[in-house]
Design a protein around this motif. Structure first.
Motif, PDB file in Angstrom:
ATOM      1  N   ILE A  39       0.868  -1.176   0.000  1.00  0.00           N
ATOM      2  CA  ILE A  39       0.000   0.000   0.000  1.00  0.00           C
ATOM      3  C   ILE A  39       0.906   1.227   0.000  1.00  0.00           C
ATOM      4  N   ASN A  40       0.518   2.229  -0.786  1.00  0.00           N
ATOM      5  CA  ASN A  40       1.375   3.386  -0.979  1.00  0.00           C
ATOM      6  C   ASN A  40       0.598   4.684  -0.744  1.00  0.00           C
ATOM      7  N   ASP A  41       1.246   5.602  -0.069  1.00  0.00           N
ATOM      8  CA  ASP A  41       0.741   6.964   0.055  1.00  0.00           C
ATOM      9  C   ASP A  41       1.736   7.834  -0.707  1.00  0.00           C
ATOM     10  N   ALA A  42       1.348   8.343  -1.854  1.00  0.00           N
ATOM     11  CA  ALA A  42       2.275   9.037  -2.760  1.00  0.00           C
ATOM     12  C   ALA A  42       2.983  10.214  -2.105  1.00  0.00           C
ATOM     13  N   TYR A  43       2.336  10.890  -1.175  1.00  0.00           N
ATOM     14  CA  TYR A  43       2.953  12.048  -0.540  1.00  0.00           C
ATOM     15  C   TYR A  43       3.792  11.651   0.674  1.00  0.00           C
ATOM     16  N   SER A  44       3.694  10.384   1.073  1.00  0.00           N
ATOM     17  CA  SER A  44       4.450   9.819   2.202  1.00  0.00           C
ATOM     18  C   SER A  44       4.104  10.429   3.553  1.00  0.00           C
ATOM     19  N   ASP A  45       2.860  10.916   3.693  1.00  0.00           N
ATOM     20  CA  ASP A  45       2.459  11.459   4.990  1.00  0.00           C
ATOM     21  C   ASP A  45       1.473  10.546   5.709  1.00  0.00           C
ATOM     22  N   GLY A  46       1.262   9.358   5.191  1.00  0.00           N
ATOM     23  CA  GLY A  46       0.362   8.402   5.821  1.00  0.00           C
ATOM     24  C   GLY A  46      -1.090   8.648   5.467  1.00  0.00           C
ATOM     25  N   MET A  47      -1.960   7.806   5.997  1.00  0.00           N
ATOM     26  CA  MET A  47      -3.383   7.871   5.670  1.00  0.00           C
ATOM     27  C   MET A  47      -4.235   8.345   6.837  1.00  0.00           C
ATOM     28  N   CYS A  48      -3.630   8.716   7.932  1.00  0.00           N
ATOM     29  CA  CYS A  48      -4.489   9.058   9.063  1.00  0.00           C
ATOM     30  C   CYS A  48      -4.018  10.290   9.813  1.00  0.00           C
ATOM     31  N   CYS A  49      -4.839  10.576  10.658  1.00  0.00           N
ATOM     32  CA  CYS A  49      -4.599  11.540  11.731  1.00  0.00           C
ATOM     33  C   CYS A  49      -4.701  12.981  11.251  1.00  0.00           C
ATOM     34  N   GLY A  50      -3.601  13.635  10.900  1.00  0.00           N
ATOM     35  CA  GLY A  50      -3.639  15.035  10.511  1.00  0.00           C
ATOM     36  C   GLY A  50      -4.314  15.281   9.173  1.00  0.00           C
ATOM     37  N   TYR A  51      -4.513  14.207   8.391  1.00  0.00           N
ATOM     38  CA  TYR A  51      -5.066  14.373   7.037  1.00  0.00           C
ATOM     39  C   TYR A  51      -6.229  13.431   6.789  1.00  0.00           C
ATOM     40  N   GLY A  52      -7.091  13.283   7.784  1.00  0.00           N
ATOM     41  CA  GLY A  52      -8.231  12.386   7.661  1.00  0.00           C
ATOM     42  C   GLY A  52      -7.939  11.081   8.383  1.00  0.00           C
ATOM     43  N   THR A  53      -8.869  10.161   8.303  1.00  0.00           N
ATOM     44  CA  THR A  53      -8.702   8.875   8.977  1.00  0.00           C
ATOM     45  C   THR A  53      -8.840   7.756   7.962  1.00  0.00           C
ATOM     46  N   GLY A  54      -7.795   7.546   7.181  1.00  0.00           N
ATOM     47  CA  GLY A  54      -7.798   6.471   6.202  1.00  0.00           C
ATOM     48  C   GLY A  54      -7.375   5.158   6.831  1.00  0.00           C
ATOM     49  N   SER A  55      -7.762   4.061   6.201  1.00  0.00           N
ATOM     50  CA  SER A  55      -7.384   2.743   6.701  1.00  0.00           C
ATOM     51  C   SER A  55      -7.437   1.739   5.562  1.00  0.00           C
ATOM     52  N   PHE A  56      -6.901   0.542   5.835  1.00  0.00           N
ATOM     53  CA  PHE A  56      -6.944  -0.525   4.847  1.00  0.00           C
ATOM     54  C   PHE A  56      -7.066  -1.868   5.549  1.00  0.00           C
ATOM     55  N   ARG A  57      -7.611  -2.847   4.820  1.00  0.00           N
ATOM     56  CA  ARG A  57      -7.802  -4.195   5.352  1.00  0.00           C
ATOM     57  C   ARG A  57      -7.731  -5.157   4.173  1.00  0.00           C
ATOM     58  N   VAL A  58      -7.006  -6.266   4.361  1.00  0.00           N
ATOM     59  CA  VAL A  58      -6.888  -7.293   3.332  1.00  0.00           C
ATOM     60  C   VAL A  58      -7.380  -8.608   3.926  1.00  0.00           C
ATOM     61  N   LEU A  59      -8.261  -9.290   3.189  1.00  0.00           N
ATOM     62  CA  LEU A  59      -8.761 -10.593   3.618  1.00  0.00           C
ATOM     63  C   LEU A  59      -8.435 -11.636   2.557  1.00  0.00           C
ATOM     64  N   TYR A  60      -8.112 -12.850   3.007  1.00  0.00           N
ATOM     65  CA  TYR A  60      -7.919 -13.996   2.114  1.00  0.00           C
ATOM     66  C   TYR A  60      -8.966 -15.007   2.530  1.00  0.00           C
ATOM     67  N   GLY A  61      -9.970 -15.210   1.671  1.00  0.00           N
ATOM     68  CA  GLY A  61     -11.125 -15.995   2.091  1.00  0.00           C
ATOM     69  C   GLY A  61     -11.803 -15.239   3.206  1.00  0.00           C
ATOM     70  N   ASP A  62     -11.990 -15.883   4.347  1.00  0.00           N
ATOM     71  CA  ASP A  62     -12.623 -15.202   5.477  1.00  0.00           C
ATOM     72  C   ASP A  62     -11.619 -14.825   6.565  1.00  0.00           C
TER      73      ASP A  62
END
Length: 138
Positions: A106-129
């Protein structure tokens, strides 16, 4: 048999990228247990990627690549769509894949992450259940 069914390692997290390696025991020679997966092929399971974007959705991208392959398998190189809606739970990406080793990045092009000071982004990956990896980019 005995052994580990699922091993998840995070070799590196830097420059806005988290690399996750997913290993399954007996990759090519073991028959997978029957599954209620929507995949028509019993040797496949569904991979699901769930993304919630932050204030800058266009900076978020991901890839899922197969590492190695077994005879007769297709090697998917999957990648995210372009995200445009900020602070939004995006449609879940779902794809049936052969058993094997995969690398999720997973990549954040600006390298400032997905959360906190710039919103609350998140990610989740599942394989089957099974939850394979989840987090907030910070």
């Amino acid at each position: 048999g005995s052994g580990t069914d699922l091993v998840i390692t995070v070799p590196s997290i830097n420059d806005g990228k988290a690399q996750v390696k997913i290993d399954f025991d007996g990759l090519c020679d073991r028959t997978m247990a029957p599954t209620t997966s929507p995949c028509g092929n019993p040797s496949q399971k569904q991979v699901s990627v769930q993304i919630t974007t932050d204030d800058y959705p266009e900076e978020t991208s991901w890839t899922l690549k197969k590492v190695g392959s077994c005879a007769g398998q297709i090697d998917p190189n999957l990648s995210s769509p372009t995200y445009a809606s900020k602070n939004t739970v995006q449609p879940i990406f779902e794809q049936c894949v052969d058993k094997g080793q995969y690398q999720f990045t997973i990549n954040d092009a600006y390298s400032d992450g997905m959360c906190c000071g710039y919103g609350t982004g998140s990610f989740r990956v599942l394989y089957g259940d099974k939850d394979v990896f989840e987090g907030q980019g910070g």
